[in-house]
Scaffold this motif. Structure first.
Motif, PDB file in Angstrom:
ATOM      1  N   GLY A  10       1.826  -1.707   4.735  1.00  0.00           N
ATOM      2  CA  GLY A  10       0.634  -0.986   4.319  1.00  0.00           C
ATOM      3  C   GLY A  10       0.967   0.181   3.413  1.00  0.00           C
ATOM      4  N   THR A  57       1.128  -0.689  -0.130  1.00  0.00           N
ATOM      5  CA  THR A  57      -0.072  -1.345  -0.646  1.00  0.00           C
ATOM      6  C   THR A  57      -1.070  -0.336  -1.211  1.00  0.00           C
ATOM      7  OG1 THR A  57       0.234  -3.013   1.089  1.00  0.00           O
ATOM      8  CG2 THR A  57      -1.891  -2.990  -0.020  1.00  0.00           C
ATOM      9  N   CYS A 103      -2.341   1.485   4.816  1.00  0.00           N
ATOM     10  CA  CYS A 103      -2.759   1.664   3.416  1.00  0.00           C
ATOM     11  C   CYS A 103      -3.257   3.076   3.138  1.00  0.00           C
ATOM     12  CB  CYS A 103      -3.865   0.657   3.073  1.00  0.00           C
ATOM     13  SG  CYS A 103      -3.310  -1.049   2.987  1.00  0.00           S
ATOM     14  N   GLY A 134      -0.174   3.444  -1.793  1.00  0.00           N
ATOM     15  CA  GLY A 134       1.127   2.854  -2.082  1.00  0.00           C
ATOM     16  C   GLY A 134       2.205   3.878  -2.392  1.00  0.00           C
TER      17      GLY A 134
END
Length: 220
Positions: free
Chosen positions: A209, A212, A169, A216
């Motif tokens: 990830g 996300t 992430c 992102g």
């Protein structure tokens, strides 16, 4: 490729190992798309139109076979395949489909550069977070947590997958592999996990990830 280099795992084996998961993810997303769009009006399936579309797109459909065939045959490397793909795409679009002229290449390059330029501020932010996390040794701390909590292969894989999702992430995939692959590979081997299998799991979870928030980048 980067994972293979960092862990001394066969890149060809990693490509082969990715076929099964790729098909599985494609099927899952296809069924999800059908479910989400089940109420949308649609036309009846026409097999003749399908055959026409396949024939018309035959040269485009040949590209994956060209790239993978060239890599496995040793004609060019996985990195060089990117240049081969661009060259093949330009030839198909200009000489076969004739949907683009050679004079349009300048416009394509300018449009691509403009699009990439708009991504630079977000990429700079992502790389800044990446640098901060690396400086603070946060990925190393996650590995230490996993190592201390591992009791068996199942717990190792579950903890690793959660850790990779978190890292994905905030950290770009290349940097995450550079940092984590050498740290996690010995733990995986100690738990009896095949490194090729582990590599595919690592890449897929980092990719999820990467899709996300809060960053992102792949969505953008």
């Amino acid at each position: 490729i980067l994972y293979g280099v960092m862990t001394e795992t066969s890149i060809a084996d990693l490509f082969k190992a990715g076929i099964g998961p790729a098909i599985m993810l494609t099927v899952i997303m296809a069924f999800y798309a059908l479910f989400r769009n089940r109420s949308i009006q649609r036309d009846r399936f026409d097999f003749s139109e399908f055959i026409f579309a396949v024939k018309r797109g035959g040269f485009s459909l040949f590209m994956p076979f060209l790239i993978l065939g060239g890599i496995y045959a040793g004609v060019f490397t996985a990195t060089e395949s990117a240049a081969v793909a661009v060259f093949y795409a330009v030839l198909v679009e200009t000489l076969i489909h004739r949907e683009m002229k050679f004079g349009d290449l300048q416009d394509v390059v300018v449009e691509t550069a403009t699009m990439l330029g708009s991504l630079m501020p977000m990429l700079m932010m992502a790389l800044s977070i990446n640098t901060f996390m690396t400086y603070e040794q946060i990925p190393h701390a996650l590995v230490d947590i996993i190592e201390n909590m591992v009791t068996d292969q199942t717990s190792f894989l579950l903890l690793t997958l959660v850790g990779l999702l978190i890292v994905g992430c905030f950290v770009d995939i290349g940097s995450a592999i550079l940092i984590l692959a050498p740290l996690l590979a010995p733990l995986a081997m100690a738990q009896g996990v095949n490194l090729t299998h582990f590599g595919i799991m690592m890449i897929v979870n980092l990719e999820i990830g990467y899709l996300t928030p809060p960053l992102g980048l792949n969505l953008i």
